[in-house]
Design a protein around this motif. Structure first.
Motif, PDB file in Angstrom:
ATOM      1  N   UNK A   1       0.867  -1.179   0.000  1.00 43.29           N
ATOM      2  CA  UNK A   1       0.000   0.000   0.000  1.00 43.29           C
ATOM      3  C   UNK A   1       0.900   1.225   0.000  1.00 43.29           C
ATOM      4  N   UNK A   2       0.529   2.239  -0.749  1.00 40.03           N
ATOM      5  CA  UNK A   2       1.417   3.388  -0.896  1.00 40.03           C
ATOM      6  C   UNK A   2       2.449   3.134  -1.970  1.00 40.03           C
ATOM      7  N   UNK A   3       3.173   4.178  -2.309  1.00 36.81           N
ATOM      8  CA  UNK A   3       4.124   4.107  -3.412  1.00 36.81           C
ATOM      9  C   UNK A   3       5.546   3.788  -2.988  1.00 36.81           C
ATOM     10  N   UNK A   4       5.822   3.795  -1.680  1.00 35.86           N
ATOM     11  CA  UNK A   4       7.201   3.582  -1.253  1.00 35.86           C
ATOM     12  C   UNK A   4       7.243   2.939   0.117  1.00 35.86           C
ATOM     13  N   UNK A   5       8.385   2.354   0.433  1.00 33.77           N
ATOM     14  CA  UNK A   5       8.595   1.791   1.764  1.00 33.77           C
ATOM     15  C   UNK A   5       8.478   2.869   2.829  1.00 33.77           C
ATOM     16  N   UNK A   6       8.895   4.065   2.515  1.00 34.02           N
ATOM     17  CA  UNK A   6       8.854   5.151   3.496  1.00 34.02           C
ATOM     18  C   UNK A   6       7.433   5.417   3.973  1.00 34.02           C
ATOM     19  N   UNK A   7       6.486   5.417   3.055  1.00 32.10           N
ATOM     20  CA  UNK A   7       5.097   5.662   3.428  1.00 32.10           C
ATOM     21  C   UNK A   7       4.616   4.602   4.416  1.00 32.10           C
ATOM     22  N   UNK A   8       4.915   3.345   4.125  1.00 30.26           N
ATOM     23  CA  UNK A   8       4.500   2.278   5.015  1.00 30.26           C
ATOM     24  C   UNK A   8       5.176   2.341   6.368  1.00 30.26           C
ATOM     25  N   UNK A   9       6.454   2.667   6.389  1.00 28.28           N
ATOM     26  CA  UNK A   9       7.202   2.691   7.649  1.00 28.28           C
ATOM     27  C   UNK A   9       6.792   3.846   8.545  1.00 28.28           C
ATOM     28  N   UNK A  10       6.289   4.916   7.962  1.00 27.24           N
ATOM     29  CA  UNK A  10       5.854   6.054   8.778  1.00 27.24           C
ATOM     30  C   UNK A  10       4.764   5.644   9.768  1.00 27.24           C
ATOM     31  N   UNK A  11       3.983   4.643   9.418  1.00 29.34           N
ATOM     32  CA  UNK A  11       2.912   4.190  10.313  1.00 29.34           C
ATOM     33  C   UNK A  11       3.461   3.592  11.603  1.00 29.34           C
TER      34      UNK A  11
END
Length: 264
Positions: free
Chosen positions: A98-108
């Motif tokens: 989900x999301x376009x990058x690992x960064x987006x997912x890790x922010x959660x």
């Protein structure tokens, strides 16, 4: 957010460009690549890739548990240089679902009381290939094991940066706050009793590739987690060459990945 990735690779010259470029595409920017007694041009290919990517090439000929020792070296020397560090193998492709990058997912998970995330495998078989095909792994190998396949319960770890960690094995690390999956279920072993989920992250594990790859390389490649003398028996091939379902999870990346590869 600075994302790093640590791996140990052996004789992966035909595929290392794809592996590095793919993980760059999904957001990793620091690459710590241990090369283990490579007899092919893996190190030469990596030297060329350094012109385009931030790569540390770390040759090792360690005969005893080279993966564990390499991972520990990375923890001791590089973990403080990144916000998160993934530890995965050369045949594993880690990506956000989900999301376009690992960064987006890790922010959660930034404010969660965890030291590491465990990401579950999805294991792929040979897709019926006898000879190794040319082209991309993620384009050629699209057949995988059914949902519920036991080996998919394995995890690999993404560690929070700036901490002390001890590598226990290829899958798990000892940390202050522990490892949890994306559902914040605690993980204490590299294989879990949980049903795997892939709502945020996933690892496509291209564990066997073609029949000829197994016979000519994988069978005698040893185990980076144990020793270089291990020989995989025919029973290993029968266990991992499972091709129940067609999986198109990588299709969204193929065009973008080819563009990156053309640019380098």
């Amino acid at each position: 957010m600075k994302l790093g990735i640590t791996t140990i690779q052996r004789d992966r010259a035909p595929w290392i460009k794809e592996w590095v470029a793919f993980h760059y595409l999904v957001g990793f920017r620091k690459f710590y690549i241990f090369t283990h007694v490579c007899k092919d041009d893996t190190e030469g290919v990596l030297a060329g890739l350094k012109k385009s990517f931030d790569i540390e090439i770390l040759p090792t000929n360690e005969p005893d548990k080279p993966q564990i020792k390499s991972y520990q070296y990375s923890c001791d020397n590089f973990l403080k240089a990144v916000d998160w560090m993934a530890f995965i193998d050369c045949d594993e492709f880690l990506f956000p679902t989900s999301g376009d990058s690992m960064e987006i997912g890790l922010k959660k998970f930034t404010n969660k009381k965890i030291s590491a995330l465990g990401v579950y495998w999805v294991c792929f078989g040979s897709s019926g290939y006898i000879q190794e095909p040319s082209g991309l792994i993620i384009e050629n190998y699209k057949k995988r094991a059914r949902d519920g396949y036991e080996n998919n319960r394995h995890i690999k770890s993404i560690l929070r940066g700036g901490q002390n960690a001890t590598c226990l094995d290829a899958h798990l690390f000892q940390t202050d706050l522990g490892t949890f999956d994306e559902n914040l279920r605690p993980i204490t072993y590299g294989w879990t009793d949980y049903e795997p989920t892939y709502d945020t992250f996933r690892i496509n594990h291209y564990v066997c590739q073609s029949r000829s790859y197994y016979l000519n390389f994988k069978k005698y490649a040893g185990s980076a987690g144990v020793d270089r003398g291990y020989i995989r028996p025919e029973s290993w091939w029968k266990e991992v060459d499972v091709n129940d379902l067609v999986d198109n999870s990588m299709d969204k990346f193929i065009g973008l990945l080819k563009d990156i590869l053309k640019s380098i």
